[in-house]
Design an enzyme around this catalytic site. Structure first.
Site, PDB file in Angstrom:
ATOM      1  N   HIS A  91       0.839  -1.213   0.000  1.00  0.00           N
ATOM      2  CA  HIS A  91       0.000   0.000   0.000  1.00  0.00           C
ATOM      3  C   HIS A  91       0.868   1.254   0.000  1.00  0.00           C
ATOM      4  O   HIS A  91       2.052   1.230   0.373  1.00  0.00           O
ATOM      5  CB  HIS A  91      -0.940   0.015   1.222  1.00  0.00           C
ATOM      6  CG  HIS A  91      -0.256   0.408   2.502  1.00  0.00           C
ATOM      7  ND1 HIS A  91      -0.114   1.718   2.888  1.00  0.00           N
ATOM      8  CD2 HIS A  91       0.305  -0.335   3.489  1.00  0.00           C
ATOM      9  CE1 HIS A  91       0.510   1.775   4.057  1.00  0.00           C
ATOM     10  NE2 HIS A  91       0.779   0.533   4.436  1.00  0.00           N
ATOM     11  N   CYS A  92       0.268   2.344  -0.425  1.00  0.00           N
ATOM     12  CA  CYS A  92       0.885   3.668  -0.328  1.00  0.00           C
ATOM     13  C   CYS A  92      -0.127   4.583   0.360  1.00  0.00           C
ATOM     14  O   CYS A  92      -0.954   4.130   1.150  1.00  0.00           O
ATOM     15  CB  CYS A  92       1.326   4.183  -1.690  1.00  0.00           C
ATOM     16  SG  CYS A  92      -0.002   4.345  -2.927  1.00  0.00           S
ATOM     17  N   TRP A  93      -0.087   5.882   0.064  1.00  0.00           N
ATOM     18  CA  TRP A  93      -0.980   6.819   0.762  1.00  0.00           C
ATOM     19  C   TRP A  93      -2.416   6.734   0.255  1.00  0.00           C
ATOM     20  O   TRP A  93      -3.355   6.545   1.012  1.00  0.00           O
ATOM     21  CB  TRP A  93      -0.428   8.231   0.628  1.00  0.00           C
ATOM     22  CG  TRP A  93      -1.388   9.331   1.000  1.00  0.00           C
ATOM     23  CD1 TRP A  93      -1.770  10.379   0.219  1.00  0.00           C
ATOM     24  CD2 TRP A  93      -2.082   9.509   2.239  1.00  0.00           C
ATOM     25  NE1 TRP A  93      -2.664  11.187   0.889  1.00  0.00           N
ATOM     26  CE2 TRP A  93      -2.872  10.678   2.136  1.00  0.00           C
ATOM     27  CE3 TRP A  93      -2.138   8.783   3.434  1.00  0.00           C
ATOM     28  CZ2 TRP A  93      -3.695  11.133   3.173  1.00  0.00           C
ATOM     29  CZ3 TRP A  93      -2.954   9.237   4.465  1.00  0.00           C
ATOM     30  CH2 TRP A  93      -3.713  10.397   4.328  1.00  0.00           C
TER      31      TRP A  93
END
Length: 340
Positions: A91-93
């Site tokens: 995941h990222c932001w």
């Protein structure tokens, strides 16, 4: 295979979590158990973000590729070391370019399954904050400062009860002296993440014991929805004589340097009053720690009593407590909660 999933589904299971956000984003708050392998460091992220705003997506993407290119092989190597059977969560932001490109890379490198988080860490945070609105069968352990509430929680755990140690999660004991001997506190954001993880591992339909706390534990804030539940749950007030409590405080804090104890005492000078603060500091200087504890307890007891008086008296259960038998107190707490 790449599988984009919503937060509730993505969080299920025990596949390793790869967080590709920058180090500062990760430090501010992250999913408990996640490992940070940043696509960009903080300075690189700032450069790409500025280009995106000033020159558009295409320019930013090209610069991002220049930065990331030399990192591709190390990212795959680190992900391989982290993954189990070629399966991993990423995941990222916002669930955009960073996690999408990392998932593509790992898929091409032969990973069996790469799950991406729709909406990214932002969606996880929405899930976390929403979770605190769910009812929890809380039993709140209260009592004046020095009663040994944290130790009693430990005895309750040993008796098979479900507990959450809020002060341990916050790395703070809750008073002006509460930071002594503790690690740096997490941000409120990460404290919420840790609290979510702790609750997630419990059956919240069965009693869950927590210590009575103020809204703020040091600088970590208890989520409003959960704090309301703490304040309206049954309070089990452990009533221990002040002399025993002062003795416990001397035992717990007496080993810290005098300078640190004096600094903590000065922080509550306005609350103690100049005269009482002066008397406490003079007692500290001559090594009379018991007098210091008794002086500071005068204010802490008054402050705690005000909070207790705001509760529904029908939901306050008083139990006598002795510093020499906290295990017995825990046994009686367990029996009383089971009976009611």
């Amino acid at each position: 295979m790449i599988r984009p999933l919503p937060a509730e589904d993505w969080l299920n299971g025990n596949m390793p979590i790869l967080d590709v956000r920058s180090p500062s984003e990760f430090a501010r708050g992250h999913i408990p158990g996640a490992v940070n392998i940043p696509l960009f460091d903080d300075a690189e992220r700032a450069v790409v973000g500025t280009l995106y705003k000033q020159q558009g997506r295409d320019t930013a993407v090209l610069e991002g590729l220049r930065i990331v290119g030399p990192k591709l092989a190390p990212i795959v190597e680190q992900a391989n070391a982290l993954a189990r059977d070629g399966r991993i969560r990423v995941h990222c932001w916002r669930g955009g370019e960073r996690s999408g490109s990392t998932a593509w890379l790992l898929d091409k490198a032969g990973f069996a399954e790469v799950r991406t988080l729709k909406g990214g860490y932002k969606a996880f945070r929405h899930h976390v904050l929403g979770s605190f609105r769910a009812p929890v069968a809380l039993c709140v352990l209260g009592g004046f400062t020095g009663t040994g509430k944290t130790e009693t929680l430990g005895h309750l755990r040993a008796l098979g009860e479900q507990t959450i140690d809020l002060e341990a999660l916050a790395h703070h004991k809750g008073s002006a002296f509460g930071a002594l001997g503790e690690k740096p506190q997490p941000t409120t954001e990460h404290f919420e993440n840790l609290l979510w993880a702790a609750l997630r591992g419990l059956d919240t339909r069965r009693p869950v014991w927590v210590e009575d706390e103020s809204l703020m534990i040091g600088h970590a804030r208890i989520p409003d929805d959960l704090f309301h539940q703490i304040r309206t749950a049954t309070l089990y007030f452990a009533d221990m004589p002040v002399e025993q409590r002062a003795g416990r405080l001397v035992k717990d804090y007496g080993g810290f340097p005098k300078e640190q104890l004096a600094e903590a005492t000065r922080r509550i000078e306005k609350r103690l009053g100049p005269q009482h603060c002066k008397a406490a500091l003079e007692a500290l200087d001559r090594g009379d720690l018991l007098s210091v504890a008794l002086i500071t307890l005068r204010w802490y007891d008054k402050a705690y009593l005000r909070g207790t008086q705001e509760r529904d008296p029908q939901r306050v259960v008083r139990l006598p407590a002795s510093a020499d038998d906290l295990h017995g107190l825990a046994q009686r707490l367990k029996e009383h909660a089971a009976a009611h």
